[in-house]
Enzyme design. Structure first.
Site, mmCIF file in Angstrom:
data_model
loop_
_atom_site.group_PDB
_atom_site.id
_atom_site.type_symbol
_atom_site.label_atom_id
_atom_site.label_comp_id
_atom_site.label_asym_id
_atom_site.label_seq_id
_atom_site.Cartn_x
_atom_site.Cartn_y
_atom_site.Cartn_z
ATOM 1 N N TYR A 73 39.925 21.081 4.148
ATOM 2 C CA TYR A 73 40.875 20.142 4.746
ATOM 3 C C TYR A 73 42.129 20.881 5.241
ATOM 4 O O TYR A 73 42.826 20.388 6.122
ATOM 5 C CB TYR A 73 41.339 19.109 3.706
ATOM 6 C CG TYR A 73 40.359 17.982 3.405
ATOM 7 C CD1 TYR A 73 39.133 17.864 4.054
ATOM 8 C CD2 TYR A 73 40.692 17.016 2.447
ATOM 9 C CE1 TYR A 73 38.271 16.810 3.751
ATOM 10 C CE2 TYR A 73 39.842 15.965 2.148
ATOM 11 C CZ TYR A 73 38.625 15.858 2.796
ATOM 12 O OH TYR A 73 37.797 14.818 2.493
ATOM 13 N N GLY A 74 42.396 22.010 4.633
ATOM 14 C CA GLY A 74 43.656 22.725 4.897
ATOM 15 C C GLY A 74 43.882 23.086 6.350
ATOM 16 O O GLY A 74 45.015 23.313 6.765
ATOM 17 N N ASN B 110 45.827 18.134 -2.889
ATOM 18 C CA ASN B 110 47.215 18.059 -2.404
ATOM 19 C C ASN B 110 47.245 17.751 -0.913
ATOM 20 O O ASN B 110 48.064 16.964 -0.446
ATOM 21 C CB ASN B 110 47.936 19.394 -2.645
ATOM 22 C CG ASN B 110 48.161 19.701 -4.106
ATOM 23 O OD1 ASN B 110 49.243 19.520 -4.622
ATOM 24 N ND2 ASN B 110 47.127 20.161 -4.797
ATOM 25 N N THR B 111 46.334 18.374 -0.160
ATOM 26 C CA THR B 111 46.325 18.213 1.296
ATOM 27 C C THR B 111 46.074 16.757 1.673
ATOM 28 O O THR B 111 46.751 16.201 2.546
ATOM 29 C CB THR B 111 45.228 19.114 1.917
ATOM 30 O OG1 THR B 111 45.321 20.412 1.339
ATOM 31 C CG2 THR B 111 45.374 19.206 3.413
ATOM 32 N N CYS C 245 47.544 23.534 -4.630
ATOM 33 C CA CYS C 245 46.193 23.205 -4.142
ATOM 34 C C CYS C 245 45.298 23.209 -5.371
ATOM 35 O O CYS C 245 45.383 24.127 -6.210
ATOM 36 C CB CYS C 245 45.740 24.268 -3.136
ATOM 37 S SG CYS C 245 43.982 24.150 -2.701
ATOM 38 N N THR C 246 44.457 22.199 -5.493
ATOM 39 C CA THR C 246 43.679 22.058 -6.726
ATOM 40 C C THR C 246 42.638 23.166 -6.907
ATOM 41 O O THR C 246 42.220 23.444 -8.027
ATOM 42 C CB THR C 246 43.003 20.673 -6.777
ATOM 43 O OG1 THR C 246 42.266 20.455 -5.563
ATOM 44 C CG2 THR C 246 44.037 19.576 -6.927
ATOM 45 N N HIS C 247 42.244 23.799 -5.816
ATOM 46 C CA HIS C 247 41.316 24.934 -5.942
ATOM 47 C C HIS C 247 41.942 26.076 -6.755
ATOM 48 O O HIS C 247 41.240 26.823 -7.432
ATOM 49 C CB HIS C 247 40.956 25.493 -4.560
ATOM 50 C CG HIS C 247 39.918 24.705 -3.823
ATOM 51 N ND1 HIS C 247 40.177 23.484 -3.270
ATOM 52 C CD2 HIS C 247 38.615 24.988 -3.542
ATOM 53 C CE1 HIS C 247 39.075 23.032 -2.669
ATOM 54 N NE2 HIS C 247 38.120 23.928 -2.825
HETATM 55 N N1 DGL Z 1 41.879 21.384 -2.802
HETATM 56 C C1 DGL Z 1 42.655 20.994 -1.695
HETATM 57 C C2 DGL Z 1 44.140 20.834 -2.012
HETATM 58 O O1 DGL Z 1 44.497 20.596 -3.144
HETATM 59 C C3 DGL Z 1 42.413 21.549 -0.312
HETATM 60 C C4 DGL Z 1 41.567 22.715 -0.042
HETATM 61 C C5 DGL Z 1 41.072 22.696 1.403
HETATM 62 O O2 DGL Z 1 40.113 21.975 1.662
HETATM 63 O O3 DGL Z 1 41.663 23.363 2.274
HETATM 64 O O4 DGL Z 1 44.959 20.881 -1.132
#
Ligand code: DGL
Length: 264
Positions: A43-44, A75-76, A184-186
């Site tokens: 999503y980023g 977060n995104t 970012c949760t990753h």
């Molecule tokens: N895990 C996602 C976040 O917390 C976004 C990672 C991505 O898809 O770019 O923002």
């Protein structure tokens, strides 16, 4: 019974499993339905419109699966879509955003850093959050797309991950940041390596546990907490390719999972 319904949780990919773990720890009797939008990740680097469209689709999907609340474990997606989601859907929707407030309160050097995605940093909501605290502290905000890829590829303990973490974080420490915010949760899955790079030079802030506490508070207030659950389950869905997704999802969840892949 409403209470017995599961909590829906979603992210672009496997990162939101860090929030899932925190919710499972805080609320062990809750059933969970997780959706990893891997067919549309990351999503980023997507437009706000696409993120919004995907988030609406997934929240509807989770409601159709019988979820009593939804956690936007991204977060995104939160900073770009949560007001719209809350206006559209009537169930409780809880999000996650970078922990600038606790970082600003704890900083002694007056310099803090946020690691996030490009689309989080560009969002109006994040810009407002920065503006609110940037009188009190200097805030460095950097996009770390390579971290997302490392986690999705299960390379979060690799030599390459150490190198990437050094590249992103060392300059921030050298400049005097004493708070490193995982926006970012990753990035929670890179915690061991990030801690190794940061050492004693800064405090690392992760919002997974506070989000789980917020889920607890919200459900408790609405009398929706599940208790005395005798059939605890976690179910996993993805818009990605089953064969590619099953391994990373199982590894990061820590056990074999029931995964359903759908065209979404
Ligand atoms: N895990 C996602 C976040 O917390 C976004 C990672 C991505 O898809 O770019 O923002």
């Amino acid at each position: 019974m409403e209470k017995q319904k599961p909590i829906g949780i979603f992210d672009s990919g496997v990162g939101g499993l860090s929030i899932c773990h925190a919710i499972r720890r805080a609320l062990p009797e809750e059933n969970l339905v997780y959706f990893a939008d891997i067919g549309f990740s990351p999503y980023g680097v997507k437009s706000k419109d696409i993120i919004n469209e995907r988030s609406e689709y997934i929240v509807s999907f989770l409601i159709n699966q019988g979820c009593k609340a939804v956690v936007v474990a991204c977060n995104t997606a939160t900073v770009n879509t949560i007001s719209n989601l809350r206006a559209k859907f009537s169930i409780p929707i809880i999000g996650v955003e970078p922990g600038i407030k606790p970082a600003a309160l704890q900083s002694k050097t007056g310099i803090i850093s946020v690691l996030a995605t490009e689309q989080t940093l560009e969002s109006d909501s994040f810009q407002r959050l920065m503006a609110k605290y940037s009188k009190a502290v200097k805030i460095n905000a950097i996009a770390c797309p390579k971290f997302v890829t490392l986690v999705e590829n299960l390379e979060h303990y690799s030599e390459q991950a150490v190198d990437v973490a050094e590249q992103y974080i060392r300059p921030l420490l050298t400049e005097g940041s004493d708070q490193i915010i995982l926006g970012c949760t990753h990035f929670s899955f890179l915690r061991t390596i990030i801690d190794q790079v940061v050492g004693q030079e800064a405090n690392v802030i992760d919002t997974a546990a506070p989000v789980a506490m917020e889920v607890n508070r919200r459900l408790d207030k609405l009398n929706l907490l599940n208790s005395k659950n005798t059939d605890i389950y976690a179910e996993f869905w993805t818009s990605g390719d089953y064969a590619k997704v099953i391994e990373p999802m199982s590894q990061l969840w820590g056990q074999d999972i029931h995964l359903f892949a759908i065209r979404a």
